[in-house]
Design a protein around this motif. Structure first.
Motif, PDB file in Angstrom:
ATOM      1  N   TRP A 173     -12.376  -6.770  -0.304  1.00  0.00           N
ATOM      2  CA  TRP A 173     -13.135  -7.983   0.246  1.00  0.00           C
ATOM      3  C   TRP A 173     -13.789  -7.785   1.477  1.00  0.00           C
ATOM      4  N   THR A 174     -13.220  -7.001   2.324  1.00  0.00           N
ATOM      5  CA  THR A 174     -13.803  -6.828   3.575  1.00  0.00           C
ATOM      6  C   THR A 174     -14.966  -5.954   3.495  1.00  0.00           C
ATOM      7  N   PHE A 175     -15.429  -5.359   2.363  1.00  0.00           N
ATOM      8  CA  PHE A 175     -16.651  -4.599   2.321  1.00  0.00           C
ATOM      9  C   PHE A 175     -17.721  -5.638   2.294  1.00  0.00           C
ATOM     10  N   ASN A 176     -17.607  -6.931   1.936  1.00  0.00           N
ATOM     11  CA  ASN A 176     -18.543  -8.058   2.336  1.00  0.00           C
ATOM     12  C   ASN A 176     -19.138  -8.106   3.591  1.00  0.00           C
ATOM     13  N   LEU A 177     -18.441  -7.578   4.748  1.00  0.00           N
ATOM     14  CA  LEU A 177     -18.641  -7.705   5.942  1.00  0.00           C
ATOM     15  C   LEU A 177     -19.744  -6.421   6.352  1.00  0.00           C
ATOM     16  N   PHE A 178     -20.167  -6.010   5.431  1.00  0.00           N
ATOM     17  CA  PHE A 178     -21.069  -4.617   6.039  1.00  0.00           C
ATOM     18  C   PHE A 178     -22.257  -4.914   6.728  1.00  0.00           C
ATOM     19  N   PHE A 179     -23.208  -5.728   6.395  1.00  0.00           N
ATOM     20  CA  PHE A 179     -23.831  -6.167   7.152  1.00  0.00           C
ATOM     21  C   PHE A 179     -23.984  -6.648   8.531  1.00  0.00           C
ATOM     22  N   GLU A 180     -22.825  -7.337   8.725  1.00  0.00           N
ATOM     23  CA  GLU A 180     -22.182  -7.668   9.919  1.00  0.00           C
ATOM     24  C   GLU A 180     -21.945  -6.648  10.850  1.00  0.00           C
ATOM     25  N   LEU A 182     -22.935  -3.459  10.384  1.00  0.00           N
ATOM     26  CA  LEU A 182     -23.953  -2.437  10.474  1.00  0.00           C
ATOM     27  C   LEU A 182     -24.761  -3.281  11.857  1.00  0.00           C
ATOM     28  N   PHE A 183     -25.058  -4.466  11.951  1.00  0.00           N
ATOM     29  CA  PHE A 183     -25.841  -5.201  12.783  1.00  0.00           C
ATOM     30  C   PHE A 183     -25.113  -4.872  14.398  1.00  0.00           C
ATOM     31  N   VAL A 184     -23.796  -5.176  14.360  1.00  0.00           N
ATOM     32  CA  VAL A 184     -23.217  -5.163  15.615  1.00  0.00           C
ATOM     33  C   VAL A 184     -23.190  -3.648  16.103  1.00  0.00           C
ATOM     34  N   ASN A 185     -22.588  -2.839  15.077  1.00  0.00           N
ATOM     35  CA  ASN A 185     -22.642  -1.412  15.822  1.00  0.00           C
ATOM     36  C   ASN A 185     -23.925  -0.675  16.005  1.00  0.00           C
ATOM     37  N   SER A 186     -24.825  -1.096  15.221  1.00  0.00           N
ATOM     38  CA  SER A 186     -26.435  -0.585  15.630  1.00  0.00           C
ATOM     39  C   SER A 186     -26.938  -1.024  16.898  1.00  0.00           C
ATOM     40  N   LEU A 187     -26.613  -2.232  17.151  1.00  0.00           N
ATOM     41  CA  LEU A 187     -27.184  -2.565  18.566  1.00  0.00           C
ATOM     42  C   LEU A 187     -26.340  -2.113  19.788  1.00  0.00           C
ATOM     43  N   LEU A 188     -24.935  -1.858  19.449  1.00  0.00           N
ATOM     44  CA  LEU A 188     -24.444  -1.414  20.310  1.00  0.00           C
ATOM     45  C   LEU A 188     -24.699   0.066  20.616  1.00  0.00           C
ATOM     46  N   LEU A 189     -24.977   0.929  19.426  1.00  0.00           N
ATOM     47  CA  LEU A 189     -25.407   2.251  19.598  1.00  0.00           C
ATOM     48  C   LEU A 189     -26.732   2.377  20.276  1.00  0.00           C
ATOM     49  N   ILE A 190     -27.907   1.407  20.240  1.00  0.00           N
ATOM     50  CA  ILE A 190     -28.966   1.691  20.562  1.00  0.00           C
ATOM     51  C   ILE A 190     -28.701   1.227  22.329  1.00  0.00           C
ATOM     52  N   THR A 191     -27.887   0.408  22.708  1.00  0.00           N
ATOM     53  CA  THR A 191     -27.837  -0.086  23.913  1.00  0.00           C
ATOM     54  C   THR A 191     -27.121   1.332  24.561  1.00  0.00           C
ATOM     55  N   TYR A 192     -26.041   1.806  24.151  1.00  0.00           N
ATOM     56  CA  TYR A 192     -25.347   3.001  24.589  1.00  0.00           C
ATOM     57  C   TYR A 192     -26.344   4.103  25.026  1.00  0.00           C
ATOM     58  N   HIS A 193     -27.290   4.268  23.871  1.00  0.00           N
ATOM     59  CA  HIS A 193     -28.385   5.346  23.896  1.00  0.00           C
ATOM     60  C   HIS A 193     -29.035   5.349  25.223  1.00  0.00           C
ATOM     61  N   ALA A 194     -29.636   4.077  25.353  1.00  0.00           N
ATOM     62  CA  ALA A 194     -30.356   3.700  26.583  1.00  0.00           C
ATOM     63  C   ALA A 194     -29.683   4.129  27.891  1.00  0.00           C
ATOM     64  N   VAL A 371     -13.016 -16.041  10.646  1.00  0.00           N
ATOM     65  CA  VAL A 371     -11.733 -15.363  11.384  1.00  0.00           C
ATOM     66  C   VAL A 371     -11.747 -13.967  11.464  1.00  0.00           C
ATOM     67  N   SER A 372     -12.168 -13.254  10.274  1.00  0.00           N
ATOM     68  CA  SER A 372     -12.141 -11.813  10.392  1.00  0.00           C
ATOM     69  C   SER A 372     -13.189 -11.002  11.321  1.00  0.00           C
ATOM     70  N   LEU A 373     -14.085 -11.603  11.511  1.00  0.00           N
ATOM     71  CA  LEU A 373     -15.048 -11.029  12.426  1.00  0.00           C
ATOM     72  C   LEU A 373     -14.728 -11.364  13.961  1.00  0.00           C
ATOM     73  N   GLY A 374     -14.195 -12.610  14.073  1.00  0.00           N
ATOM     74  CA  GLY A 374     -13.708 -12.956  15.477  1.00  0.00           C
ATOM     75  C   GLY A 374     -12.472 -11.976  16.064  1.00  0.00           C
ATOM     76  N   ALA A 375     -11.487 -11.761  15.140  1.00  0.00           N
ATOM     77  CA  ALA A 375     -10.429 -10.972  15.364  1.00  0.00           C
ATOM     78  C   ALA A 375     -10.620  -9.625  15.602  1.00  0.00           C
ATOM     79  N   VAL A 376     -11.606  -9.048  15.047  1.00  0.00           N
ATOM     80  CA  VAL A 376     -12.023  -7.578  15.149  1.00  0.00           C
ATOM     81  C   VAL A 376     -12.792  -7.392  16.075  1.00  0.00           C
ATOM     82  N   PHE A 377     -13.782  -7.977  16.091  1.00  0.00           N
ATOM     83  CA  PHE A 377     -14.867  -7.905  17.436  1.00  0.00           C
ATOM     84  C   PHE A 377     -14.452  -8.327  18.694  1.00  0.00           C
ATOM     85  N   GLY A 378     -13.804  -9.701  18.670  1.00  0.00           N
ATOM     86  CA  GLY A 378     -12.892 -10.284  19.784  1.00  0.00           C
ATOM     87  C   GLY A 378     -12.241  -9.249  20.375  1.00  0.00           C
TER      88      GLY A 378
END
Length: 464
Positions: A173-180, A182-194, A371-378
Motif C-alpha cells: 500500500w505504501t507504494f501509493n505514496l511514491f509521488f509525495e 519523490l516531491f519531498v526528496n527532490s526539493l530537499l536534494l535541490i536545496t542541499y545541492h545549492a 498519518v503515514s506521511l506525518g509520522a515519517v516526514f515529521g
C-alpha cells in the motif's frame, strides 16, 4: 488510563535536558557521558512507570517496554551490520558527488530501512568530505533525506509504517505514496545541492587541493554483511514477534511467546560482528558502541515518559476538528518531539474511529495517508523524532564534525524542511486549485531560493 496535563512534565523535562544541557558550559562535558544520559532518563522515566503500575495500568508500561526492546534491537542489528561494511576509495567531495550520495541513500532507505541506509552511508560520506571544513549541513540533510524522508515507500523503510503493516495495512500500500516521496526528496536534494555549492566555494584552496589529490576508486569491503542485511529485512517483513494480545488474554501458544523476529535480527548482528571483516569494522570504520548506547540510554526515558503524554493526546484528540491536514500536522508535529512509531500508532487508532471510505485496515484511506506521511516526514524535525537521527549525529560527532545543537537543528529543519512539507501538504492533501496553486507557489519559491543561492555563489573552477 485517564491522566492530567501535569503528567507530561517528566517528558518535557527530559526534552529540555536533551536540548539545554549540551549548551551549558557547566554541564556540557558531563552530559557527553552515556551513563549520565541513562541516569537522567531513568530518574524521570521510572517514577512514571511505577505510577502506572500502581494505578493498575501496568500493561501500558509492558507495551512501551516491549516496543522499546523491538525498536532498539532493530536499530542495534542495522547498526552492527552496517558498521561492518566499508565503502573504500575517496572520490572528490564536490556538490554533485555529495548530492548523488544523498539521492542514493534516499532511494535505498525504503528497502533496507532508514537506520540501515543512514549507517551505511554516513561513514563513507564523512570520509569523502574529510578534507572539507564546512560539512555540518551535509549531516543535517543526511538526517532529513536518508534517515527519514527516504523511508516512506515500504513498511521496511521506517518503524511507523512497520507498525501499520502489523495492524493490517497491506505491504504494497505504501507504494501509493511514491509521488509525495519523490516531491519531498527532490526539493530537499535541490536545496542541499545549492547549499553545498555555496559551502564548497567557501573552502580554502588548500582544502580543495587536498581533496583533489587524495583520490582512489570506490570499492566495497565487508560484502558478506549484505547477506546479514538480507536476513534482517526478511525477519522484519515475514517473521512474528511476541503476540502481546494473546499473552495478555492468556491464550498465547508457545510460538506466540517467542520473538522470532528479534532472535533472527540479533543472530544476524552477532554473525556480522564475529564473522565479518575486522579491518573494515574496526580500522576503517572505527566502529564504536557509543552511538547505539546513546540512543538506548535516551530512548528508554523517552518511551517511559511519553506514556502519559500519548494518553493525554488520546483524551483531547476527540475534541479536535480532524481532517487530512490537521491529522498530518498533529502526527508530524508530535512525531518530531515524541518517537514517531508510537505517535503513528496513536493517531492510527484515532483515525480508525472516524468515518470515511474507502478504508484500509479499518482506517479511511485519505486519513491513513496523512498519518503515514506525518509520522515519517515529521520524524526529521528534531534529533529525537526518529532513532537514526541521533545515531547519525553521534557518528558525525565521533568523526570530529561540529554538528548543530538540538535547538540549532530545529531552526534548520524549520528553515529548509518545513517549507518543503508545507508545499507537499498544500499540493497533495488539500482540495481545490487555490490551495494547490499556493503549494506550487511555495515549491517554486523553494527552487527559486536554491537558484538564488547558486547565483550568489562565487565560481570555483573545480565545482561540479
Amino acid at each position: 488510563m485517564q491522566v492530567q496535563w501535569w503528567s507530561i512534565i517528566p517528558f518535557v523535562v527530559l526534552l529540555l535536558c536533551i536540548a539545554v544541557l549540551p549548551l551549558v558550559r557547566a554541564t556540557a562535558h558531563t552530559w557527553e557521558k552515556n551513563q549520565v544520559k541513562l541516569a537522567v532518563a531513568l530518574v524521570l522515566g521510572l517514577p512514571v512507570a511505577t505510577w502506572f503500575i500502581i494505578a493498575g495500568a501496568g500493561a501500558e508500561v509492558a507495551h512501551a517496554m516491549v516496543e522499546y526492546a523491538q525498536f532498539i534491537i532493530l536499530l542495534l542489528a542495522l547498526f552492527v551490520v552496517s558498521g561492518g561494511i566499508f565503502l573504500s576509495g575517496d572520490i572528490r567531495a564536490t556538490p554533485r558527488n555529495n548530492t548523488i550520495f544523498l539521492a542514493i541513500g534516499g532511494a535505498i532507505a525504503s528497502f533496507i530501512g532508514t537506520t540501515g541506509a543512514a549507517m551505511l552511508l554516513i561513514r563513507p560520506l564523512l570520509n569523502t568530505n574529510s578534507e572539507r571544513r564546512i560539512k555540518a549541513h551535509t549531516v543535517v540533510f543526511t538526517i532529513f533525506i536518508v534517515a527519514n524522508c527516504g523511508g516512506v515507500l515500504t513498511p521496511l523503510g521506517d518503524p511507523p509504517l512497520f507498525l501499520g503493516m502489523l495492524r493490517g495495512v497491506p505491504f504494497e500500500w505504501t507504494f501509493n505514496l511514491f509521488f509525495e516521496w519523490l516531491f519531498v526528496n527532490s526539493l530537499l536534494l535541490i536545496t542541499y545541492h545549492a547549499l553545498d555549492r555555496h559551502a564548497y566555494s567557501q573552502e580554502s584552496p588548500s582544502a580543495i587541493a587536498a581533496d583533489d589529490s587524495h583520490r582512489a576508486p570506490l570499492g566495497l569491503r565487508g560484502a558478506v554483511n549484505l547477506v546479514f542485511f538480507a536476513m534482517i529485512i526478511v525477519a522484519v517483513a515475514f517473521l512474528p514477534s511476541l503476540d502481546l494480545h494473546a499473552i495478555e488474554t492468556g491464550h498465547a501458544t508457545l510460538q506466540q511467546w517467542i520473538p522470532w523476529r528479534e532472535i533472527v535480527m540479533l543472530s544476524a548482528a552477532a554473525a556480522s560482528y564475529f564473522l565479518g571483516d575486522k579491518v573494515a569494522r574496526f580500522e576503517l570504520n572505527k566502529f564504536s558502541w557509543t552511538p547505539i548506547l546513546e540512543v538506548a540510554a535516551l530512548f528508554v526515558g523517552i518511551f517511559l515518559t511519553m506514556i502519559p503524554a500519548l494518553n493525554f493526546l488520546g483524551q483531547v484528540a476527540g475534541s479536535l476538528p480532524i481532517n487530512r491536514v490537521v491529522l498530518f500536522l498533529f502526527t508530524g508535529g508530535i512525531s518530531g518531539v515524541l518517537d514517531n512509531a508510537p505517535t503513528y500508532a496513536t493517531f492510527f487508532e484515532i483515525a480508525a474511529q472516524l468515518p470515511g471510505d474507502p478504508r484500509v485496515a479499518g482506517v479511511p484511506e485519505e486519513l491513513l495517508v496523512a498519518v503515514s506521511l506525518g509520522a515519517v516526514f515529521g520524524g526529521a524535525l528534531t534529533y529525537i523524532g526518529n532513532g537514526p537521527n541521533f545515531m547519525v549525529k553521534s557518528v558525525a560527532d565521533s568523526a570530529g564534525v561540529q554538528t548543530p545543537s538540538f535547538g540549532r537543528y530545529i531552526m534548520l529543519s524549520f528553515t529548509f524542511l518545513v517549507p518543503v512539507l508545507a508545499a507537499m501538504v498544500l499540493i497533495f492533501l488539500t482540495d481545490g486549485w487555490l490551495w494547490r496553486g499556493l503549494g506550487i507557489a511555495v515549491a517554486a519559491a523553494i527552487v527559486g531560493r536554491a537558484v538564488w543561492i547558486m547565483a550568489r555563489t562565487r565560481p570555483r573552477e573545480t565545482v561540479n
